[in-house]
Enzyme design. Sequence first.
Site, short mmCIF file in Angstrom:
data_model
loop_
_atom_site.label_atom_id
_atom_site.label_comp_id
_atom_site.label_asym_id
_atom_site.label_seq_id
_atom_site.Cartn_x
_atom_site.Cartn_y
_atom_site.Cartn_z
N SER A 592 38.34 -3.59 33.14
CA SER A 592 37.72 -2.44 32.50
C SER A 592 38.52 -2.08 31.24
O SER A 592 38.63 -2.89 30.32
CB SER A 592 37.62 -1.27 33.47
N ASP A 667 26.56 -5.03 35.70
CA ASP A 667 27.48 -3.97 35.28
C ASP A 667 26.77 -2.90 34.45
O ASP A 667 26.32 -3.17 33.34
CB ASP A 667 28.63 -4.58 34.46
N HIS A 699 30.27 -3.16 38.10
CA HIS A 699 31.49 -3.15 37.29
C HIS A 699 32.69 -3.72 38.05
O HIS A 699 33.58 -4.31 37.44
CB HIS A 699 31.80 -1.72 36.83
#
Length: 723
Positions: A592, A667, A699
């Site tokens: 991320s 995602d 994600h």
Amino acid sequence: MKKYILSFLLIGSVSFAQKLTIEETVTGGRKYAPTTQVAQQWRKNSKSVAYLSADYVNLLEKSATNGWKEATLATKSDFENALKAKITSDEFSVKTFPTSIEWKSTNAFETEVSGKKNNYKVIFDVVYKQITNVISYSNEGEQAKFANNGNVSWLKENNIKITTASGNVIDVTNDTDKGIVNGSDYVHRQEFGIKEGMWWNEAGTQLAYYRKDETMVANYPITNWNEREAINKDIKYPMAGMTSENVTLVVFDVASGKKVTIQTGEPKEQYLTMVSWEPTGKNIFIGILNREQNHLKFNKYDAQTGAFVKTLFEEKASTWVEPQHALIFVPNNPSQFIYQTDFNGYNQMYLYNTDGKLLKNLGFGDVIVKDFLGFDNSASKINYIGTANNGLDRQLYQVDLKSGKTIQLTSISGTHNASVSSDGTMVLDQYSNVTTPNEISILNIKTKMANTTLVKADNPFTGKIDMPKMELVTITSADGKTPLNARIIYPANFDAAKKYPVMVYVYGGSHAQLVTNRWLGGAGYFDYYMAQQGYVVFTLDNRGSDARGKKFCDVNHRQLGVNEMADQMKGVEFLKSKSFVDQDKIGVFGWSFGGFMTTTLMTNQTDTFKVGVAGGPVIDWKYYEIMYGERYMDMPQENPEGYAKASLLDKAKNLKGRLLIIHGAQDPVVVQQNSMNFIESCIKAGKQVDYFLYPNHEHNVAGRDRIHMYAKIADYFDTYLKK
């Protein structure tokens, strides 16, 4: 005790123990969990601590009245039999004792359960083994909110329904356009502390709810590969600088069916935060944050007419204002409330009245309030968990509302999860640190000394797993004055005369802290697995990360990645100063924001990092959503230089080392467009890059597939860095 603890050591067990398996990088947290008391809490108005058995089938207690000996309060069968006796119109299959309970009295707790037909909130008496109260709603419902009078609101897709205490079902909204979303907690993408989308007044007669109009936001396609012919699942994803959703707050009166829209005014692209009912039900409070996120007005509105009453106070900043907490009213005093803000540097509490007058600053030094635990019985004191030891520790504090004086109720350095008994005489204190797996004690609140120890866990790895040595260290940031917390895990069978490859594990973004003074130092099992495979594993919480105050983050405004990278390179300097570090074999892994940092380091520090694995990376902040992205970077139109500097698309040409990018095809947080465009840039620049897609994950890669992911990452480092 020293204010700053510079280092700790976690010593491995005996030499015949084994290493973690790749499966245990995911399952080890359960398998090697230290002994504890599951879901423990004080029984209300008692000197007893209730908790669940290790197999989750019995509700147990330890009490001062019996010398803190373990006793059984109720069993799973007791609870299931009580359900079946009280609710004969439904069927239940109770696999465990309820894990989430709230004590309403000494002998009764409230919890939620699901039957085949409906969902229920029930009150269970542990003495008589009976259900004494039931509130139900359809099992089609989501995000249920219960009123004090027995009404319950719930969502069916994008509409709100209410099941009244008498059992009638009311359709509050009937929007057929899925672009109109009512009552959902998924508003403003759950930034600004938003955790719910409906709020009952204290009487249960009126319901306030978000009405989100996102029809003006373009559909964004997420491909579902599981169908015979792949299909798009469209989501609304407002990107930085583009059109945002419009949100209003509506109040619905149950008796009359009348709706009133609160007059929050223009412009429509603003954020409605901190929604709070006045206990009298006369007024409702809303934090109005402009789209630029640098000006907050905290307003009072008439709940009956929707009319604006007054602005209680405002906050302005040259960087950003980020409201995170709804008001908390002082019990039995509807004219006073607690407001939390980091406006003065650290998230702390302030006592206001409903006219907007500041009555008392309840802050304490540089302590950041992390968890508001509630008031004592007299509503004269507040208990909360706050930071200590430069953000490494969590301690229990108590502040007096009248004097503003704060006392620290726990003292041992570490991460405490503690609470105060109803009578205010005892603390249930659970803590760990890097040398203590888990310890639970009852403290005397006056002496702050332990009366008795309920649990003192042994090292769960002893004789089973030979855990590598871990050390917490302090490193000075790139500005030359800010201490940063870091963690180093040494390779198995460490020999200072040898040279080892390095895996830097990075996140670096806001609202996350990787290095803490808790068991294992906050590191995950994959970190220890890699150390056992012969790597030095290093992590640094750079400026911009959590638990260090607002100024610690503000330096990143309009230039994400710049100061974070500078601080990470100070960590690399620390590593290179160690004779056992192979300076030619340094790699980096992150997910991320950590994926953004990994790719940033791989394309900007090409002579340092030889291997990188970037999971779900932001590649260009113009592809990220408005609420988070514009807080830190402003709009692309307003900050073109900052966006260009942070973008990695034009830096693909710099890539020298081996880079693996991993992305979830589903995602909805960091959309796959980020990594796909980076791959395209690499192709155009003639740079080789590796790419792996998890088709059915969003994600984060969860479940058993996470084992596959860690195996791939470990293999990538072994193939291109270790050998």
